[in-house]
Enzyme design. Structure first.
Site, PDB file in Angstrom:
ATOM      1  N   HIS A 260      44.510 -45.277 -27.990  1.00  0.00           N
ATOM      2  CA  HIS A 260      45.448 -45.628 -26.925  1.00  0.00           C
ATOM      3  C   HIS A 260      44.710 -45.756 -25.600  1.00  0.00           C
ATOM      4  CE1 HIS A 260      49.082 -44.824 -29.355  1.00  0.00           C
ATOM      5  NE2 HIS A 260      48.270 -43.984 -29.975  1.00  0.00           N
TER       6      HIS A 260
ATOM      7  N   ASN B 230      39.960 -39.683 -53.224  1.00  0.00           N
ATOM      8  CA  ASN B 230      40.555 -38.427 -53.655  1.00  0.00           C
ATOM      9  C   ASN B 230      41.824 -38.123 -52.864  1.00  0.00           C
ATOM     10  OD1 ASN B 230      40.751 -35.879 -55.003  1.00  0.00           O
ATOM     11  ND2 ASN B 230      38.513 -35.844 -55.166  1.00  0.00           N
TER      12      ASN B 230
ATOM     13  N   LYS C  79      25.318 -37.288 -36.999  1.00  0.00           N
ATOM     14  CA  LYS C  79      23.991 -37.828 -36.679  1.00  0.00           C
ATOM     15  C   LYS C  79      23.228 -38.023 -37.982  1.00  0.00           C
ATOM     16  CE  LYS C  79      23.479 -35.518 -32.152  1.00  0.00           C
ATOM     17  NZ  LYS C  79      24.675 -36.069 -31.666  1.00  0.00           N
TER      18      LYS C  79
ATOM     19  N   ARG D  28      18.863 -37.655 -42.731  1.00  0.00           N
ATOM     20  CA  ARG D  28      17.683 -38.122 -43.464  1.00  0.00           C
ATOM     21  C   ARG D  28      17.947 -39.516 -43.994  1.00  0.00           C
ATOM     22  NH1 ARG D  28      17.498 -35.240 -49.396  1.00  0.00           N
ATOM     23  NH2 ARG D  28      17.287 -37.333 -50.231  1.00  0.00           N
TER      24      ARG D  28
END
Length: 182
Positions: free
Chosen positions: A116, A86, A177, A180
């Site tokens: 860097h 998109n 994280k 599920r």
């Protein structure tokens, strides 16, 4: 070793060195092509020519990228089939981005492959980002250097992905994280 292979391999590269000059030339070439692309009427012959200019004829026909887009090193990206990206996509792709088949990327997504050195900020340290097949990345997500997103994974909108995401996993948050398993 070619500078672009060296960058993909993760070897440190001094941006002020002579060996980096081809990267600067490519960055300037891509910037000019992006100007033409982002100012062309969608679907026009001018836009098709600008896509060819940007990717030097190497992007598969099954890839859709809506404009505007910011892709600094288009030659460092590989695309699978049926990829949809998109608008407002940013790819800092000098370290390499591999996008699998049937990947969907929402608006305002950023993928970064370079970082860097903390001691000398003119030294680039790159790590390839891999997005496996059937991944969906939600709006506004940021994918950081070296991340691998496993097959069928979903990245929630607004997430900052700093670590690998296993296959068939929904991940979200900052840092992202596992939420599920699918």
């Amino acid at each position: 070793m070619d500078i672009f292979r060296k960058l993909k391999s993760g070897e440190p590269v001094d941006m002020m060195s002579q060996e980096y000059l081809p990267a600067i030339a490519e960055l300037q070439r891509a910037d000019k092509a992006l100007f033409h692309l982002n100012h062309a009427e969608p679907g026009s012959q001018q836009q098709r020519e600008a896509w060819d200019e940007l990717f030097q004829g190497e992007v598969p026909e099954e890839v859709t990228i809506l404009t505007p887009a910011q892709i600094d090193f288009p030659g460092q990206i590989t695309f699978g089939k049926q990829v949809f990206i998109n608008h407002s996509f940013t790819a800092m792709s000098i370290g390499g981005i591999e996008i699998g088949d049937n990947v969907q990327i929402g608006p305002h997504v950023t993928i970064v492959t370079d970082n860097h050195d903390l001691e000398n900020r003119y030294v680039l340290k790159c790590r390839t980002v891999v997005i496996e097949d059937n991944v969906w990345i939600g709006a506004g997500a940021s994918i950081m250097p070296g991340v691998r997103i496993g097959e069928n994974a979903v990245i929630a909108g607004g997430s900052v992905v700093t670590k690998d995401v296993p296959a068939n996993t929904v991940a979200g948050g900052n840092p992202a994280k596992a939420i599920r398993t699918l």
